[in-house]
Design a protein around this motif. Structure first.
Motif, mmCIF file in Angstrom:
data_model
loop_
_atom_site.group_PDB
_atom_site.id
_atom_site.type_symbol
_atom_site.label_atom_id
_atom_site.label_comp_id
_atom_site.label_asym_id
_atom_site.label_seq_id
_atom_site.Cartn_x
_atom_site.Cartn_y
_atom_site.Cartn_z
ATOM 1 N N ARG A 232 0.822 -1.205 0.000
ATOM 2 C CA ARG A 232 0.000 0.000 0.000
ATOM 3 C C ARG A 232 0.859 1.259 0.000
ATOM 4 O O ARG A 232 0.510 2.267 -0.616
ATOM 5 C CB ARG A 232 -0.946 -0.018 1.212
ATOM 6 C CG ARG A 232 -2.148 -0.921 0.978
ATOM 7 C CD ARG A 232 -2.894 -1.341 2.220
ATOM 8 N NE ARG A 232 -2.970 -0.303 3.236
ATOM 9 C CZ ARG A 232 -2.990 -0.556 4.537
ATOM 10 N NH1 ARG A 232 -2.888 -1.803 4.961
ATOM 11 N NH2 ARG A 232 -3.117 0.415 5.400
ATOM 12 N N ILE A 233 2.008 1.196 0.687
ATOM 13 C CA ILE A 233 2.942 2.323 0.646
ATOM 14 C C ILE A 233 3.414 2.552 -0.791
ATOM 15 O O ILE A 233 3.435 3.687 -1.292
ATOM 16 C CB ILE A 233 4.150 2.059 1.571
ATOM 17 C CG1 ILE A 233 3.727 2.122 3.036
ATOM 18 C CG2 ILE A 233 5.283 3.043 1.295
ATOM 19 C CD1 ILE A 233 3.347 3.494 3.520
ATOM 20 N N PHE A 234 3.787 1.456 -1.460
ATOM 21 C CA PHE A 234 4.206 1.574 -2.859
ATOM 22 C C PHE A 234 3.096 2.181 -3.699
ATOM 23 O O PHE A 234 3.330 3.097 -4.497
ATOM 24 C CB PHE A 234 4.595 0.206 -3.412
ATOM 25 C CG PHE A 234 4.874 0.202 -4.891
ATOM 26 C CD1 PHE A 234 6.120 0.581 -5.374
ATOM 27 C CD2 PHE A 234 3.884 -0.156 -5.813
ATOM 28 C CE1 PHE A 234 6.378 0.600 -6.743
ATOM 29 C CE2 PHE A 234 4.134 -0.138 -7.173
ATOM 30 C CZ PHE A 234 5.386 0.240 -7.640
ATOM 31 N N GLY A 304 11.979 -3.331 8.475
ATOM 32 C CA GLY A 304 10.725 -2.833 7.918
ATOM 33 C C GLY A 304 10.858 -1.403 7.444
ATOM 34 O O GLY A 304 10.305 -1.032 6.398
ATOM 35 N N GLN A 305 11.599 -0.592 8.189
ATOM 36 C CA GLN A 305 11.807 0.798 7.777
ATOM 37 C C GLN A 305 12.612 0.879 6.487
ATOM 38 O O GLN A 305 12.322 1.698 5.616
ATOM 39 C CB GLN A 305 12.511 1.569 8.897
ATOM 40 C CG GLN A 305 11.623 1.824 10.098
ATOM 41 C CD GLN A 305 12.351 2.594 11.178
ATOM 42 O OE1 GLN A 305 13.131 2.037 11.931
ATOM 43 N NE2 GLN A 305 12.100 3.884 11.250
ATOM 44 N N LEU A 306 13.624 0.022 6.387
ATOM 45 C CA LEU A 306 14.403 -0.009 5.144
ATOM 46 C C LEU A 306 13.523 -0.409 3.972
ATOM 47 O O LEU A 306 13.582 0.205 2.889
ATOM 48 C CB LEU A 306 15.574 -0.983 5.291
ATOM 49 C CG LEU A 306 16.502 -1.119 4.076
ATOM 50 C CD1 LEU A 306 17.146 0.216 3.732
ATOM 51 C CD2 LEU A 306 17.576 -2.178 4.331
ATOM 52 N N LEU A 307 12.669 -1.429 4.181
ATOM 53 C CA LEU A 307 11.740 -1.847 3.134
ATOM 54 C C LEU A 307 10.777 -0.716 2.784
ATOM 55 O O LEU A 307 10.506 -0.454 1.603
ATOM 56 C CB LEU A 307 10.961 -3.077 3.592
ATOM 57 C CG LEU A 307 9.867 -3.593 2.644
ATOM 58 C CD1 LEU A 307 10.476 -4.023 1.310
ATOM 59 C CD2 LEU A 307 9.089 -4.738 3.287
ATOM 60 N N GLY A 308 10.256 -0.032 3.808
ATOM 61 C CA GLY A 308 9.336 1.079 3.561
ATOM 62 C C GLY A 308 9.984 2.202 2.772
ATOM 63 O O GLY A 308 9.366 2.769 1.868
ATOM 64 N N GLY A 309 11.236 2.519 3.106
ATOM 65 C CA GLY A 309 11.946 3.565 2.368
ATOM 66 C C GLY A 309 12.147 3.200 0.915
ATOM 67 O O GLY A 309 11.960 4.032 0.014
ATOM 68 N N MET A 311 10.380 0.921 -0.877
ATOM 69 C CA MET A 311 9.086 0.815 -1.559
ATOM 70 C C MET A 311 8.552 2.203 -1.919
ATOM 71 O O MET A 311 8.020 2.420 -3.013
ATOM 72 C CB MET A 311 8.084 0.076 -0.683
ATOM 73 C CG MET A 311 8.404 -1.393 -0.451
ATOM 74 S SD MET A 311 8.296 -2.394 -1.957
ATOM 75 C CE MET A 311 6.537 -2.721 -2.013
ATOM 76 N N ALA A 312 8.700 3.154 -0.997
ATOM 77 C CA ALA A 312 8.253 4.520 -1.270
ATOM 78 C C ALA A 312 9.067 5.135 -2.393
ATOM 79 O O ALA A 312 8.523 5.818 -3.273
ATOM 80 C CB ALA A 312 8.360 5.368 -0.006
ATOM 81 N N ALA A 313 10.376 4.891 -2.375
ATOM 82 C CA ALA A 313 11.240 5.446 -3.424
ATOM 83 C C ALA A 313 10.884 4.859 -4.787
ATOM 84 O O ALA A 313 10.776 5.592 -5.779
ATOM 85 C CB ALA A 313 12.709 5.163 -3.094
ATOM 86 N N ALA A 314 10.681 3.535 -4.838
ATOM 87 C CA ALA A 314 10.288 2.908 -6.105
ATOM 88 C C ALA A 314 8.957 3.474 -6.582
ATOM 89 O O ALA A 314 8.780 3.779 -7.771
ATOM 90 C CB ALA A 314 10.197 1.397 -5.931
ATOM 91 N N GLY A 315 8.015 3.646 -5.653
ATOM 92 C CA GLY A 315 6.706 4.159 -6.026
ATOM 93 C C GLY A 315 6.754 5.571 -6.555
ATOM 94 O O GLY A 315 6.057 5.899 -7.524
#
Length: 404
Positions: A232-234, A304-309, A311-315
């Motif tokens: 969902r973040i992505f 999880g924070q690394l993944l969130g960062g 995913m947001a960057a890719a999105g």
């Protein structure tokens, strides 16, 4: 003769690879040394990529930048990615994107992880007290500078005011694209003022457009079915990256409305602290998205924070890349239509209004705190009347926060 020519052909590929490597090294240098947003990025690209390396002419770079102003997404990122596409095709363009975005993305993700670490140990965030009003000062100056460049007549001023009032009255992430599209359509109808150019048939290759649309729909469906927060973040950032015109300054109100006011993934203090710190971060200002993505997944630990960062960057970066790949192939034909060129005036004017609305929304809660007001005013004056780089101001603000 043929055998002689065949002996000469093999070295062409290694020479090309060396050229690509040198180009990527130049992109990395820019990614690690450019501060201050798209205007500064463009100036440094002119210096290194045009004057020093001669990858293209100044006119070609300015034309690429103009094209990217029309498209949704990060302007400077699309410009340098398009240059990679021009030099070496899609593969080099994707490598260019990675080299350009990764330093800022990793740094802002690390800042988010550090911010959460501080909060977990009940350490006060009071040391950020000065950089939060400084962020508002940066935003005000950005809006003023954009307005000076893009508002040239009464119509532009009216559109900027209307968009500012609309965005302030209806702080929803869905109102922003409506305002921008309405502004572009308004000025597109006054295309008669544009110079006529001889039109040529437009030949469109739709692959990258369908790729963009497929990812948009697929991410939305997958996020709704799985309810996975990383997906969902992505999807959230991919949607924002697909709708934002005008660069990081316009992205700010969209992200604030969605992730602070609407979804409450971040507090206002966290948002403002990150917004100020990204001014001291080299590379694209859209790397701010990775900071928000990382804090949105803080409950999953540092991994999880690394993944969130990421995913947001890719999105946030992928939509603009798909758009520039799609449009660049027929840009020479498209730019000959006056309505296309005329719509840019309305898009820029409404984008300016959105920036003004965001600045006012962020300033209002601190308007009755005279120290914060003084910091906002001092930041504006220093940015406008001194040559102190933004990152030096941020470092000084953090230092003063620690002292006091």
């Amino acid at each position: 003769m043929a055998s002689y020519l065949s002996t000469l052909s093999p070295p062409i590929a290694p020479v090309r690879r060396i050229r690509y490597f040198i180009f990527l090294k130049d992109v990395l240098i820019l990614a690690c040394t450019t501060f201050g947003g798209p205007q500064v990025h463009l100036a440094m690209m002119l210096d290194r990529l045009v004057t020093k390396r001669r990858y293209l002419t100044e006119e070609e770079l300015m034309e690429l930048n103009a094209l990217c102003q029309i498209l949704p997404g990060p302007t400077s990122t699309q410009t340098i990615t398009a240059l990679g596409f021009k030099i070496g095709g899609p593969n080099l363009a994707y490598l260019t994107l990675l080299v350009w975005m990764l330093p800022g993305v990793l740094l802002m993700t690390a800042v988010a992880i550090g911010m959460y670490y501080v909060q977990q140990r009940s350490i006060s965030l009071a040391f950020t007290r000065f950089i939060q009003p400084m962020a508002v000062g940066f935003l005000i100056v950005a809006g003023y500078r954009i307005a000076r460049k893009v508002i040239h007549n009464q119509m532009g001023l009216v559109l900027a005011i209307i968009s500012a009032l609309t965005a302030y009255a209806f702080p929803s992430p869905y109102i922003t694209p409506v305002v921008i599209v309405a502004g572009g359509l308004t000025t597109a109808f006054s295309y008669e003022k544009q110079i006529m150019m001889e039109k040529t048939p437009i030949r469109i290759q739709w692959a990258n457009f369908f790729l963009w649309l497929g990812v948009l729909i697929g991410a939305a469906i997958l996020g709704a079915v799985t309810q996975s927060l990383p997906i969902r973040i992505f999807e959230n950032f991919y949607r924002n990256g697909s709708l934002v015109f005008g660069g990081g300054q316009v992205l700010t109100p969209m992200l604030y409305n969605e992730f602070v006011e609407f979804k409450h993934y971040l507090t206002r203090q966290e948002f403002l602290s990150g917004l100020a710190i990204v001014q001291a971060t080299p590379g694209p200002t859209f790397s701010f998205a990775s900071y928000i993505g990382a804090l949105s997944l803080r409950s999953d630990g540092w991994s999880g924070q690394l993944l969130g960062g990421l995913m947001a960057a890719a999105g946030i970066f992928l939509p603009g890349t798909f758009f520039i790949f799609f449009v660049y192939r027929f840009w020479n034909q498209l730019k000959r239509y006056r309505a296309v060129r005329a719509s840019l005036e309305g898009i820029n004017a409404t984008s300016t209004g959105l920036t003004i609305a965001a600045a006012f929304s962020l300033f209002q809660p601190m308007s009755d705190q005279w120290p914060s007001v003084l910091v906002v005013v001092a930041t504006i004056l220093l940015l406008e009347y001194s040559k102190i780089p933004p990152y030096i101001l941020i470092i000084c603000g953090l230092f003063m926060g620690f002292l006091l």
